[in-house]
Write a protein that holds these residues in place. Structure first.
Motif, mmCIF file in Angstrom:
data_model
loop_
_atom_site.group_PDB
_atom_site.id
_atom_site.type_symbol
_atom_site.label_atom_id
_atom_site.label_comp_id
_atom_site.label_asym_id
_atom_site.label_seq_id
_atom_site.Cartn_x
_atom_site.Cartn_y
_atom_site.Cartn_z
ATOM 1 N N ARG A 9 0.860 -1.182 0.000
ATOM 2 C CA ARG A 9 0.000 0.000 0.000
ATOM 3 C C ARG A 9 0.898 1.234 0.000
ATOM 4 N NH1 ARG A 9 -2.682 -3.703 -0.709
ATOM 5 N NH2 ARG A 9 -4.669 -4.357 0.230
ATOM 6 N N GLU A 10 0.445 2.305 -0.638
ATOM 7 C CA GLU A 10 1.224 3.546 -0.623
ATOM 8 C C GLU A 10 0.305 4.755 -0.646
ATOM 9 O OE1 GLU A 10 2.314 4.835 -5.156
ATOM 10 O OE2 GLU A 10 3.639 3.352 -4.250
ATOM 11 N N ARG A 11 0.856 5.889 -0.217
ATOM 12 C CA ARG A 11 0.161 7.169 -0.291
ATOM 13 C C ARG A 11 1.210 8.256 -0.500
ATOM 14 N NH1 ARG A 11 1.302 10.076 4.237
ATOM 15 N NH2 ARG A 11 1.638 8.979 6.222
ATOM 16 N N ARG A 12 0.751 9.396 -0.957
ATOM 17 C CA ARG A 12 1.661 10.520 -1.123
ATOM 18 C C ARG A 12 2.079 11.054 0.242
ATOM 19 N NH1 ARG A 12 -0.241 14.777 -5.625
ATOM 20 N NH2 ARG A 12 1.856 15.495 -5.144
ATOM 21 N N SER A 13 3.333 11.456 0.336
ATOM 22 C CA SER A 13 3.855 11.980 1.584
ATOM 23 C C SER A 13 3.672 13.492 1.647
ATOM 24 C CB SER A 13 5.344 11.643 1.705
ATOM 25 O OG SER A 13 5.926 12.293 2.821
ATOM 26 N N ARG A 14 3.728 14.008 2.868
ATOM 27 C CA ARG A 14 3.756 15.468 3.040
ATOM 28 C C ARG A 14 5.107 16.034 2.630
ATOM 29 N NH1 ARG A 14 2.429 16.692 8.975
ATOM 30 N NH2 ARG A 14 3.231 14.577 9.334
ATOM 31 N N LEU A 15 6.108 15.172 2.517
ATOM 32 C CA LEU A 15 7.389 15.581 1.954
ATOM 33 C C LEU A 15 7.249 15.733 0.443
ATOM 34 C CD1 LEU A 15 9.778 13.197 3.870
ATOM 35 C CD2 LEU A 15 10.050 15.673 3.788
ATOM 36 N N VAL A 20 4.899 7.456 0.927
ATOM 37 C CA VAL A 20 4.931 6.620 2.125
ATOM 38 C C VAL A 20 4.281 5.289 1.774
ATOM 39 C CG1 VAL A 20 4.195 6.380 4.521
ATOM 40 C CG2 VAL A 20 4.802 8.644 3.619
ATOM 41 N N TRP A 21 4.923 4.181 2.128
ATOM 42 C CA TRP A 21 4.395 2.876 1.752
ATOM 43 C C TRP A 21 4.558 1.853 2.866
ATOM 44 C CZ3 TRP A 21 7.942 -1.078 1.776
ATOM 45 C CH2 TRP A 21 9.290 -0.737 1.636
ATOM 46 N N THR A 22 3.737 0.819 2.798
ATOM 47 C CA THR A 22 3.865 -0.340 3.676
ATOM 48 C C THR A 22 3.804 -1.596 2.818
ATOM 49 O OG1 THR A 22 1.476 -0.485 4.073
ATOM 50 C CG2 THR A 22 2.768 0.832 5.614
ATOM 51 N N ASN A 23 4.435 -2.634 3.300
ATOM 52 C CA ASN A 23 4.486 -3.887 2.549
ATOM 53 C C ASN A 23 4.556 -5.037 3.550
ATOM 54 O OD1 ASN A 23 4.799 -5.878 0.667
ATOM 55 N ND2 ASN A 23 6.814 -5.233 -0.034
ATOM 56 N N THR A 24 3.531 -5.857 3.565
ATOM 57 C CA THR A 24 3.492 -7.015 4.452
ATOM 58 C C THR A 24 3.372 -8.273 3.616
ATOM 59 O OG1 THR A 24 2.395 -5.709 6.166
ATOM 60 C CG2 THR A 24 2.329 -8.105 6.393
ATOM 61 N N ASN A 25 4.299 -9.200 3.786
ATOM 62 C CA ASN A 25 4.256 -10.442 3.032
ATOM 63 C C ASN A 25 3.186 -11.371 3.589
ATOM 64 O OD1 ASN A 25 6.298 -9.800 1.244
ATOM 65 N ND2 ASN A 25 7.907 -10.552 2.595
ATOM 66 N N ILE A 26 2.346 -11.873 2.693
ATOM 67 C CA ILE A 26 1.301 -12.812 3.053
ATOM 68 C C ILE A 26 1.414 -14.012 2.125
ATOM 69 C CG2 ILE A 26 -0.260 -11.038 3.939
ATOM 70 C CD1 ILE A 26 -1.712 -11.039 1.289
ATOM 71 N N THR A 27 0.758 -15.106 2.459
ATOM 72 C CA THR A 27 0.855 -16.285 1.596
ATOM 73 C C THR A 27 0.247 -15.984 0.237
ATOM 74 O OG1 THR A 27 -1.229 -17.107 2.471
ATOM 75 C CG2 THR A 27 0.791 -17.875 3.532
ATOM 76 N N VAL A 70 7.900 -0.724 6.461
ATOM 77 C CA VAL A 70 7.360 0.626 6.325
ATOM 78 C C VAL A 70 8.447 1.464 5.682
ATOM 79 C CG1 VAL A 70 6.438 2.627 7.545
ATOM 80 C CG2 VAL A 70 5.978 0.320 8.416
ATOM 81 N N GLY A 71 8.083 2.276 4.696
ATOM 82 C CA GLY A 71 9.114 3.029 3.997
ATOM 83 C C GLY A 71 8.653 4.372 3.474
ATOM 84 N N ILE A 72 9.623 5.200 3.207
ATOM 85 C CA ILE A 72 9.413 6.452 2.478
ATOM 86 C C ILE A 72 10.319 6.401 1.263
ATOM 87 C CG2 ILE A 72 9.543 8.961 2.498
ATOM 88 C CD1 ILE A 72 9.167 8.919 5.475
ATOM 89 N N ARG A 73 9.723 6.521 0.092
ATOM 90 C CA ARG A 73 10.498 6.508 -1.150
ATOM 91 C C ARG A 73 10.683 7.953 -1.613
ATOM 92 N NH1 ARG A 73 7.323 3.702 -3.901
ATOM 93 N NH2 ARG A 73 8.274 1.755 -3.192
ATOM 94 N N ALA A 116 4.917 3.204 17.692
ATOM 95 C CA ALA A 116 3.824 4.061 17.223
ATOM 96 C C ALA A 116 2.619 3.233 16.776
ATOM 97 C CB ALA A 116 4.307 4.932 16.065
ATOM 98 N N ARG A 117 1.436 3.775 17.021
ATOM 99 C CA ARG A 117 0.217 3.134 16.527
ATOM 100 C C ARG A 117 0.144 3.259 15.005
ATOM 101 N NH1 ARG A 117 -5.397 4.407 19.447
ATOM 102 N NH2 ARG A 117 -4.227 3.210 21.005
ATOM 103 N N ASP A 118 0.560 4.403 14.486
ATOM 104 C CA ASP A 118 0.597 4.633 13.037
ATOM 105 C C ASP A 118 2.071 4.706 12.631
ATOM 106 O OD1 ASP A 118 0.495 5.552 10.422
ATOM 107 O OD2 ASP A 118 -1.150 6.955 10.798
ATOM 108 N N GLN A 119 2.651 3.576 12.311
ATOM 109 C CA GLN A 119 4.084 3.529 12.009
ATOM 110 C C GLN A 119 4.472 4.324 10.762
ATOM 111 O OE1 GLN A 119 4.562 -0.735 12.043
ATOM 112 N NE2 GLN A 119 5.290 -0.726 14.163
ATOM 113 N N PRO A 120 3.708 4.264 9.675
ATOM 114 C CA PRO A 120 4.064 5.103 8.522
ATOM 115 C C PRO A 120 4.107 6.592 8.865
ATOM 116 C CG PRO A 120 2.505 3.413 7.871
ATOM 117 C CD PRO A 120 2.582 3.361 9.366
#
Length: 236
Positions: A9-15, A20-27, A70-73, A116-120
């Motif tokens: 998942r990703e969204r535009r950053s305030r930067l 800002v993105w998240t990536n969780t590996n699932i089966t 969790v990342g910022i690209r 943090a509750r909201d890590q991104p």
């Protein structure tokens, strides 16, 4: 052994010019490698903060099921000023933030994100505070990226940026991690993949994005992405 798929998942950053993105590996099916795109990322996972430098080849995705990233690209040229390190020193590398910043500071920031509750948002706040205390990137870097992404030659890009060829190369190494020819090639690959994924035939894709022909496109994909074009598109 379970296969994995990226729950991305990703969204535009305030930067400026960041995502800002998240990536969780699932089966599921095997995740695609990370492809070169000229960008750099600030990453958090398993209690650690890392920096992903600019790639010139595909980087294997984390195959551990359940691992959360969790990342910022940052857009090409943005991260070196923020991180305080020339991009070429991080080319094709993933390094701990503690190698670039004071270890105690990096550890404190990693703990803040982990708690943090909201890590991104927590990771983004760290980058925002750093950006506030950092000089913004030279505007000429945006012009260089824009010209190369539009398919301009290196010579035309240097002229438009008001730089000599050697200065352009030196500035590109520090800002992007590689010279302008390599950056142009990576940006062209990303343009071609975007066009091909929209359903445009490959021969037309190659023509529209500056390749000599479809075979040229296929060679670049194999060299930069590490797999045949047909496989890459089928898994995208």
């Amino acid at each position: 052994m379970a296969e994995v798929v990226s729950g991305y998942r990703e969204r535009r950053s305030r930067l400026a010019d960041a995502v800002v993105w998240t990536n969780t590996n699932i089966t599921g099916t095997t995740a695609l490698p990370v492809l070169p795109d000229g960008c750099m990322d600030l990453l958090w996972s398993d209690g650690r903060l890392l920096v992903a430098g600019p790639d010139t080849r595909a980087y294997p995705a984390d195959g551990r099921v359940g691992t959360r990233w969790v990342g910022i690209r940052f857009a090409p040229g943005y991260a070196p000023a923020l991180l305080g390190v020339p991009a070429h020193e991080l080319r094709n590398r993933r390094v701990e933030l503690a190698e670039l910043w004071p270890a105690a500071t990096a550890r404190r920031f990693a703990e803040q994100v982990g708690a943090a509750r909201d890590q991104p948002a927590a990771l983004e706040a760290i980058a925002l505070r750093r950006a506030y205390d950092t000089e913004p990137p030279d505007p000429v870097l945006r012009r260089i990226v824009g010209a190369l992404d539009a398919g301009w030659s290196v010579a035309a890009t240097a002229e438009a940026a008001g730089l000599g060829a050697r200065v352009l190369h030196r500035r590109s190494l520090a800002a992007f991690g590689y010279g302008p020819k390599t950056l142009a090639r990576i940006l062209r690959l990303q343009r071609a993949l975007a066009v091909a994924r929209s359903g445009v035939p490959l021969a037309d894709t190659a023509f529209r994005t500056g390749f000599a022909d479809q075979a040229h496109l296929a060679r670049d994909v194999r060299e930069l992405a590490g797999m045949p074009l047909s496989e890459l598109l089928a898994r995208s």
